[in-house]
Design a protein around this motif. Structure first.
Motif, PDB file in Angstrom:
ATOM      1  N   ARG A  33       0.819  -1.214   0.000  1.00  0.00           N
ATOM      2  CA  ARG A  33       0.000   0.000   0.000  1.00  0.00           C
ATOM      3  C   ARG A  33       0.847   1.255   0.000  1.00  0.00           C
ATOM      4  O   ARG A  33       0.469   2.281  -0.579  1.00  0.00           O
ATOM      5  CB  ARG A  33      -0.932  -0.012   1.213  1.00  0.00           C
ATOM      6  N   GLN A  34       2.006   1.198   0.665  1.00  0.00           N
ATOM      7  CA  GLN A  34       2.922   2.339   0.640  1.00  0.00           C
ATOM      8  C   GLN A  34       3.532   2.534  -0.745  1.00  0.00           C
ATOM      9  O   GLN A  34       3.714   3.665  -1.199  1.00  0.00           O
ATOM     10  CB  GLN A  34       4.028   2.138   1.679  1.00  0.00           C
ATOM     11  N   HIS A  48       2.178   1.343  -3.649  1.00  0.00           N
ATOM     12  CA  HIS A  48       1.150   1.467  -4.686  1.00  0.00           C
ATOM     13  C   HIS A  48      -0.140   2.022  -4.070  1.00  0.00           C
ATOM     14  O   HIS A  48      -1.156   1.326  -4.052  1.00  0.00           O
ATOM     15  CB  HIS A  48       0.889   0.118  -5.348  1.00  0.00           C
ATOM     16  N   PRO A  49      -0.122   3.249  -3.577  1.00  0.00           N
ATOM     17  CA  PRO A  49      -1.316   3.794  -2.918  1.00  0.00           C
ATOM     18  C   PRO A  49      -2.485   3.903  -3.885  1.00  0.00           C
ATOM     19  O   PRO A  49      -2.322   4.236  -5.060  1.00  0.00           O
ATOM     20  CB  PRO A  49      -0.847   5.184  -2.450  1.00  0.00           C
ATOM     21  N   GLY A  50      -3.650   3.574  -3.366  1.00  0.00           N
ATOM     22  CA  GLY A  50      -4.858   3.694  -4.161  1.00  0.00           C
ATOM     23  C   GLY A  50      -5.078   2.566  -5.145  1.00  0.00           C
ATOM     24  O   GLY A  50      -6.056   2.593  -5.904  1.00  0.00           O
ATOM     25  N   GLN A  51      -4.214   1.564  -5.146  1.00  0.00           N
ATOM     26  CA  GLN A  51      -4.364   0.442  -6.067  1.00  0.00           C
ATOM     27  C   GLN A  51      -4.745  -0.825  -5.295  1.00  0.00           C
ATOM     28  O   GLN A  51      -4.636  -0.886  -4.079  1.00  0.00           O
ATOM     29  CB  GLN A  51      -3.055   0.203  -6.826  1.00  0.00           C
ATOM     30  N   ARG A  52      -5.200  -1.837  -6.037  1.00  0.00           N
ATOM     31  CA  ARG A  52      -5.505  -3.120  -5.414  1.00  0.00           C
ATOM     32  C   ARG A  52      -4.188  -3.791  -5.038  1.00  0.00           C
ATOM     33  O   ARG A  52      -3.260  -3.876  -5.849  1.00  0.00           O
ATOM     34  CB  ARG A  52      -6.294  -4.003  -6.368  1.00  0.00           C
ATOM     35  N   ASN A  53      -4.092  -4.282  -3.819  1.00  0.00           N
ATOM     36  CA  ASN A  53      -2.854  -4.875  -3.347  1.00  0.00           C
ATOM     37  C   ASN A  53      -3.059  -6.247  -2.721  1.00  0.00           C
ATOM     38  O   ASN A  53      -2.302  -6.650  -1.834  1.00  0.00           O
ATOM     39  CB  ASN A  53      -2.164  -3.923  -2.346  1.00  0.00           C
TER      40      ASN A  53
END
Length: 236
Positions: free
Chosen positions: A125-126, A128-133
């Motif tokens: 999440r750090q 790739h913020p705002g993406q599906r992880n």
């Protein structure tokens, strides 16, 4: 550094409601290379499995009927992970269940007291913020093959996560062999496995250091960012 990539499967979502661990899968890395050692165990939970959970992992009460209970393998599990750094995707979930199992066993010290913990979901999440992880999303993003993953399985997911984690944190690609999570009801497995995809004796990667001019230009850019940003530049 010794790392253990870990995953569990459970009877449901809430350990506080008495749900239990029914599968533990661990893959060992040392200095970012797989050692060929793993810990894998199915467990008898002494309770029913929620329908929603069974739909995710496909494990049935009938399959677990003759498996050991957590107390039977707790010492071996603790010996395998003790002192290592645990890599877990959504660590609070797995740690919550494992700590609950340890408390039932009479071991009140949480795993975080005897192991370091890296939450790969927080890390993703750090990065790739705002993406599906989710693990599946990360496999797609980093080109890690998970086509053989029809249902969730603790050992299989730990192996896939190990590949994803190595790529995500260092650019290495698919170092783990494709170990299939088997249905062997035998006790804990800690054995040699298939060779890694790349030659473990290959020369170390060449390190190219920045030139003094590049370092100076980088510093000037950071100074500009620091002056423009309300809280300064994190890179300082």
């Amino acid at each position: 550094m010794r790392q253990i990539v870990l995953d569990t499967e459970t009877t449901g979502l809430e350990p506080e409601q008495g749900h239990r661990v029914i599968e533990i899968g661990c893959v060992e890395l040392f200095n970012r290379r797989p050692t060929g050692r793993h810990f894998h165990q199915y467990l008898q939970p002494d309770r029913e499995i929620d329908e929603g959970a069974a739909a995710v992992h496909g494990i049935t009460a009938e399959f677990l009927a003759d498996k050991p209970r957590f107390a039977d393998v707790a010492d071996e599990f603790l010996a395998f992970v003790s002192g290592a750094e645990l890599v877990i995707h959504n660590a609070p979930f797995d740690l919550g269940f494992l700590n609950a199992e340890l408390r039932r066993y009479g071991h009140n010290e949480p795993l975080s007291a005897i192991c370091g913990v890296v939450d790969s979901l927080v890390l993703a999440r750090q990065m790739h913020p705002g993406q599906r992880n989710s693990l599946d999303a990360l496999c797609k993003r980093y080109g890690v093959n998970n086509e053989h993953r029809e249902l969730h399985g603790a050992l299989l997911d730990a192996q896939i996560l190990a590949d994803v984690y190595l790529v995500m944190t260092g650019g290495q690609t698919s170092l783990l062999a494709d170990l299939q999570a088997d249905n062997d009801p035998s006790p804990t497995v800690q054995t040699e496995v298939s060779p890694v995809h790349l030659d473990p004796n290959r020369p170390p990667l060449r390190v190219i250091s920045a030139s003094s001019d590049e370092i100076a230009r980088h510093a000037s850019i950071i100074d500009l960012i620091s002056g423009a940003a309300e809280k300064g530049a994190l890179w300082h």
